[in-house]
Design a protein around this motif. Structure first.
Motif, PDB file in Angstrom:
ATOM      1  N   ARG A   1       0.849  -1.190   0.000  1.00 17.01           N
ATOM      2  CA  ARG A   1       0.000   0.000   0.000  1.00 17.01           C
ATOM      3  C   ARG A   1       0.884   1.238   0.000  1.00 17.01           C
ATOM      4  NH1 ARG A   1      -4.824  -1.599   4.344  1.00 17.01           N
ATOM      5  NH2 ARG A   1      -5.460  -3.514   3.250  1.00 17.01           N
TER       6      ARG A   1
ATOM      7  N   GLY B   1      -3.180   4.052  -2.744  1.00 18.43           N
ATOM      8  CA  GLY B   1      -3.895   2.822  -3.063  1.00 18.43           C
ATOM      9  C   GLY B   1      -3.044   1.598  -2.801  1.00 18.43           C
TER      10      GLY B   1
ATOM     11  N   GLN C   1      -4.577   0.404  -7.452  1.00 15.39           N
ATOM     12  CA  GLN C   1      -6.016   0.524  -7.241  1.00 15.39           C
ATOM     13  C   GLN C   1      -6.299   1.251  -5.925  1.00 15.39           C
ATOM     14  OE1 GLN C   1      -8.560  -0.770  -9.339  1.00 15.39           O
ATOM     15  NE2 GLN C   1      -6.921  -1.210 -10.779  1.00 15.39           N
ATOM     16  N   SER C   2      -7.190   2.232  -6.011  1.00 11.88           N
ATOM     17  CA  SER C   2      -7.697   2.887  -4.810  1.00 11.88           C
ATOM     18  C   SER C   2      -8.943   2.128  -4.368  1.00 11.88           C
ATOM     19  CB  SER C   2      -8.031   4.354  -5.103  1.00 11.88           C
ATOM     20  OG  SER C   2      -8.664   4.949  -4.004  1.00 11.88           O
TER      21      SER C   2
END
Length: 389
Positions: free
Chosen positions: A90, A172, A195-196
């Motif tokens: 993350r 993300g 990806q968020s």
């Protein structure tokens, strides 16, 4: 001798005639018993047609999409000199991901920076001379222009140098990295997917007749196959103002909090859209409905119709009398609406309080005598849950 033969033939005829006569009379009595015997009763469970109050809702299938999601790429080509992340990590916006070789760009940046410093010194000298009226205004303007152009060249080269540092465009979760140290990558080559996930959106479609019924802010509840015991709550974010001419459907987007990152982009979800108000309906158990190519029907339980003129079967010697049955079923076609839990709404064809068969439908037909039992009866509910093993 002839007289003896005649007596023997008469005796044989009498004996065989008696045997065949008894057999014939037995068959006649059996046929009469079978013809008069009632149809065997079928054992079933039954449920009542109930009036229920259902909240207004719509159900649809949706697909999750990220609020932000992309394959991180590079604008400039080069050799990978350092990788600053691990797959699945993350990251926050601006975190460094990959560093490309930038020796040439860095050298050019320093050269342009030196030129810009020299151009600025020249502009400062020209300014003093201009104030002393030793040079013309045009000479001073040319020096200013040269200094500004040198600064712009430094900024442009600085932007090229910054392209050698690939950073996260938003916060993300990273996917699997697709590059290695020492690898040459071209502009546009994917490095890693980002990806968020919190929050996350879900897109769904509804038929055009519901476009006046849904508005942004309405609540939704979503279930996914990965977590069948959980229900995720959110609300409608936007309603597409255009209806698709090919399908006559319109699109909606809902947004859901996803702090634990349980929901992922591309995942399939069953969406329940809550609408204001409620409605009164008649409902029957799902198991009571018989679906056929010629229509949807149920078997309604009613009092058995007795014909007073019908012959009563006489019990055969040695056989018990047939049991008395008070109920029978009548097949009736109905019009059904939407389903909810273990129940289906009935629009037409049945009345409140009537009893319908809920099991053993395959062995039933019109005016079939039935025996109603509660053994094995299912407990129907609007919110069924999988049985625990």
């Amino acid at each position: 001798m002839t007289k003896r033969m005649i007596i023997m033939l008469v005796l044989v005829t009498v004996v065989f005639g008696g045997v065949f006569g008894m057999k014939y009379m037995g068959n006649v009595m059996m046929n009469k018993y079978v013809d008069a015997m009632p149809v065997p009763a079928a054992t079933i469970t039954a449920g009542a047609v109930k009036k229920m109050s259902w909240d207004n809702r719509l159900e649809a299938i949706g697909s999750f999409v990220p609020v932000n999601g992309t394959d991180v790429t590079t604008e400039a080509g080069g050799i990978v000199t350092a990788i600053h992340f691990e797959s699945g990590q993350r990251v926050q916006k601006g975190d460094r991901l990959v560093t490309l070789d930038a020796a040439n760009e860095r050298g050019e940046y320093k050269r342009l920076q030196a030129q810009a410093e020299l151009a600025e010194l020249n502009r400062a000298r020209r300014e003093k001379l201009y104030k002393l009226e030793a040079i013309s205004k045009s000479d001073y303007d040319a020096a200013v222009s040269e200094a500004n152009a040198a600064k712009a060249a430094v900024e442009a080269q600085g932007a090229k140098l910054a392209q050698k540092e690939i950073r996260a465009p938003f916060a993300g979760e990273l996917g699997i990295r697709r590059v290695n140290v020492g690898q040459f990558i071209n502009p546009g080559s994917p490095i890693v997917n980002l990806q968020s996930l919190d929050p996350i959106d879900i897109d769904l479609t509804l038929p055009e007749q519901y476009i006046a019924s849904v508005k942004p802010g309405f609540k939704v509840a979503v279930r996914v196959e990965a977590y069948p015991e959980l229900e995720f709550a959110g609300q409608i974010l936007a309603v597409e103002p255009k209806i698709d001419e090919a399908t006559r459907n319109f699109k909606l987007r809902a947004r859901l909090p996803n702090p634990d990152h349980q929901l992922r982009a591309g995942q399939f979800g069953r969406v329940r859209l809550e609408l204001p108000g409620s409605r009164e309906i008649l409902a029957i158990p799902r198991t009571a409905i018989n679906y056929d190519s010629y229509g949807t029907s149920v078997f309604v339980v009613q009092k058995k119709k007795v014909d007073p003129n019908a012959p009563k079967p006489e019990p055969m010697p040695g056989m018990p009398p047939a049991p008395q049955v008070d109920f029978e079923v009548a097949q009736r076609f109905i019009k059904v609406g939407d389903a909810r839990g273990d129940f289906v709404a009935v629009i037409d064809g049945i009345k409140e309080g009537e009893q319908v068969a809920t099991s053993g439908l395959l062995k039933l037909r019109n005016q079939q005598p039935v025996i109603i039992t509660q053994e094995g009866e299912l407990k129907n509910t609007l919110t069924p849950k999988p049985a625990e093993g």
